[in-house]
Design an enzyme around this catalytic site. Sequence first.
Site, mmCIF file in Angstrom:
data_model
loop_
_atom_site.group_PDB
_atom_site.id
_atom_site.type_symbol
_atom_site.label_atom_id
_atom_site.label_comp_id
_atom_site.label_asym_id
_atom_site.label_seq_id
_atom_site.Cartn_x
_atom_site.Cartn_y
_atom_site.Cartn_z
ATOM 1 N N TYR C 41 0.854 -1.196 0.000
ATOM 2 C CA TYR C 41 0.000 0.000 0.000
ATOM 3 C C TYR C 41 0.887 1.242 0.000
ATOM 4 C CZ TYR C 41 -3.755 -3.234 1.139
ATOM 5 O OH TYR C 41 -4.655 -4.275 1.102
ATOM 6 N N GLU C 42 0.439 2.299 -0.655
ATOM 7 C CA GLU C 42 1.307 3.473 -0.756
ATOM 8 C C GLU C 42 1.607 4.081 0.611
ATOM 9 O OE1 GLU C 42 -0.836 5.995 -3.437
ATOM 10 O OE2 GLU C 42 -2.106 6.815 -1.881
#
Lengths: 294, 294, 246, 246
Positions: C41-42
């Site tokens: 996930y960023e």
Amino acid sequence: MRDAVARFVHDGDTVVIEGFTHLICFAAGHEIIRQRRRDLTLARLTPDLIYDQMIGAGCARKLVFSWAGNPGVGSLHAFRRAVEAPGTAPLEIEEYSHFGMVARFSAGAARLPFWPLRDYMGTDLPRVNPRISSVTCPYTGEDLATVPALNPDVTIVHAQRADADGNTQIWGLVGVQREAAFASERVIVVVEELVDERLIRSDPNRTAIPGMIVDAVVVEPWGAHPSYAQGYYDRDNDFYVAWEDISRSPDRLTRYLDEFVYGVPDRAAYLEKQPHVARLKAKERWCAGVNYGY
Amino acid sequence: MRDAVARFVHDGDTVVIEGFTHLICFAAGHEIIRQRRRDLTLARLTPDLIYDQMIGAGCARKLVFSWAGNPGVGSLHAFRRAVEAPGTAPLEIEEYSHFGMVARFSAGAARLPFWPLRDYMGTDLPRVNPRISSVTCPYTGEDLATVPALNPDVTIVHAQRADADGNTQIWGLVGVQREAAFASERVIVVVEELVDERLIRSDPNRTAIPGMIVDAVVVEPWGAHPSYAQGYYDRDNDFYVAWEDISRSPDRLTRYLDEFVYGVPDRAAYLEKQPHVARLKAKERWCAGVNYGY
Amino acid sequence: MAAVAARELQDGEVVFVGIGLPNLACNLARATHAPRLVLLYESGAVGAVPERLPVSIGDPALVTGSLMVCGMADVFQCILQNGRIEVGFLGGAQVDRYGNINTTVIGPYARPKVRLPGSGGAAEIAIHARRTLIVAKLGPRAFPERVDFVTSPGLRPQGRLRRELRMPGAGPVKVITDKGILEADDATGEMVLAALYPGVSMSDVRAGVGWSLRCRPELAPVAPPTEQELRLLRDVLDPKGLFLKQ
Amino acid sequence: MAAVAARELQDGEVVFVGIGLPNLACNLARATHAPRLVLLYESGAVGAVPERLPVSIGDPALVTGSLMVCGMADVFQCILQNGRIEVGFLGGAQVDRYGNINTTVIGPYARPKVRLPGSGGAAEIAIHARRTLIVAKLGPRAFPERVDFVTSPGLRPQGRLRRELRMPGAGPVKVITDKGILEADDATGEMVLAALYPGVSMSDVRAGVGWSLRCRPELAPVAPPTEQELRLLRDVLDPKGLFLKQ
């Protein structure tokens, strides 16, 4: 908090309250609203509810950002009103992508004037933001995108714990808090717990921000609510959902600010008004320690 | 270790065994010597004893470095001989400062062709190393120094622990191990302990290198000796002092290699020959864990 | 859509996950044919194994029990720009003929009709991920011939090849919609209809696309979600229907 | 030398510490007048409180009980280049009239008479620290008029002002030797004699300097090490005489 904001946050400043979903310091944002700071340039990757509240309260002249939504819910309506119908409360915007904002903070932290990155080819972002530029590699001759350094006047970092000198430890998502702090002229650290220096020294690899760059340490338990603090309390998703409705109406937004920001003297009073947040207290999932002996 | 070196380290490769004083993987260096790799470009901030041994053993064609001494003791004499009297065993050198080497690995890790830094003004280093160049900032017009990316063929990282997939945790000095690993085409992780994935997952902020970039995990307790592993064993300073004398004489150096490198099949045999290293076992100085609950 | 997207993922791949349907698809793939999928996930969580449905990409459930949490500078520089992401998921308010995506603004930038959130990490995911999958519901407004603003570049950004613009990734290879699957045509970079869901007609799809959509000579069949897929999605992954209702 | 160097440090300052005498001086200052001195080592240990005399700047004793351990990219970019270092200590095989230091090579670079270790972090410390202190024993070879190689720039590198070269720090303000203290002359940038240790004559100093050394009009007196300083150095900080013998 009152003293720290009075002393270190001035009208016209570029202010950064960082934290990616995690550890967003609503307590500081509310105090800035209460002290009626004006003409601020607010910078953050994700403005989130806190900047929407500050925009709604009239603190902001400009917003520097990369994703302006209500994460997992919808829109930031105070922001949208200011941009879609700027007659009433004009808000200047300067827009990047996440990587661009991260690179701006990285450059700021390293005190370099720019940061190179492979980005923005084929996008319309450089067309609307002339500060996205480029540089030629002295070795390969290729062009790389650049963004300019971001050096805020003041950065506010929420964290799980720090000692009295501001040596600060964070776990869970760390976002760009460290880079933002190093990039900043002044740094306010707000913590869930003030701890003895010996606890910090027992696990020095966990320290994200050294006291040498910190100007003030404020102890404010639950200071990130409705955002969260890993190991302390969960995100108040019900409030994020409720904000969709509150922020849609300028009246409801004003009533919210009157009741929960202007209407309380400090964070403790804010929390007293909503005892139900206690349900968000974190469960226990402790990790084991490691050996620093030699 | 034998298989990992046979498979991932080839003649002519650029090889990095990183670790700043801490966690220098002598076990991997010795295996490379034993497998008689040739024409290697060895890169490291501080060549330390391990590269002095590899130079003495004839593995190296070139050295890329920023500080070539015996830390706290004196000289690396195999290196000095190769540079001061290059007739016998010529060694090409490419020299930076620490910041320059760190910047080269940072560029490599980010897959950028160069890295900008404020450095080298007034020094003679760019005069003898034309790869130190400069770039003009597109915003301020000022010139900044640059170094080119360093992307090794293989990087070997020693660490306290990893799981079978190579998710690797390090504490104590971390140097540029992470950047070197991300910059590399292939990565070998050598650990004191192979641990269950659940232990890694219990404290994810401690993970320095994700398994997705790791090609091989080798379990080699005491694999960093005479360097050290925080929480496992101390540095063998007596050996560092002794190296001054051993490396001064090509004969003594050869005898050392014959006995402790060529003369043993593996690390276990190396350790059996010197039971006194047990005195270096680390004392206990455990830190407490933190809560990852929500 | 979630089940179809899940089938696009191969075991062991590193996936840059967005919230909502992409997250459901990835966790469905993990629970079925791709147990070693690495979800990234960023926000910095790598190898996440969320015990509840994450409501945002910064959810604490993505941290607890993950393999690594790193700063966002590492996510974008050392992982994404480094070329480590095999699949990126993207969605958007508008997707056009060449897979360009708009999540920035409807109408002119300076005077927007609707101001959308902006890029987030989407621009760089579209540039760097080795391939991207777009997930979006069909509709003439959502699939115009040209997007109002190119946030995330597709296959012919500014009329040029991705290679010419030095974009490392292959770009959007597929668009997974609620009625069928569009695929990028190798020669033209145009999105063409490649598969229809059971019971959907070609005109249903054409009605939801703002350009004259071309078709592959033979449309591939799409199997409906299996019992197991439906059970996992409805009972385990999104029991409250937070994202499945979309 | 260690005691004299210690007195140059002010409480609360952030000091970039080298191994050997600088380390002794810093720990002596911490034990006497500057308990809040922050010791930072290029290895990444910040606020170290070594329980034993560290034998290298990467000693594990610098980690255990320190305030922070960070990567070297952070040390050089976010701390040193960021302008956070108030004092840097440097030494070297050669120090010249303008405080240039050579730790790279004696003789020509391509054909060295003696190959020295090189810069390490010294070049950037000399450029960025707000002020640097040089610690070195006098001798005509150690103090030539011009160094063979400028590893760490002094006050007139390449004949130009530091400001013109955009060097952030003030450079070497003092050279602490075994016989007296040299100081940078504000006008010329030349190192001039500013203080003599008790019992040392001016000609003793001149014999150890390879250029015609100028003097301040009035030399400051240097107090000999106090009982407390000597006791701390000999009994506590370096009981084995590892570095004091130098």
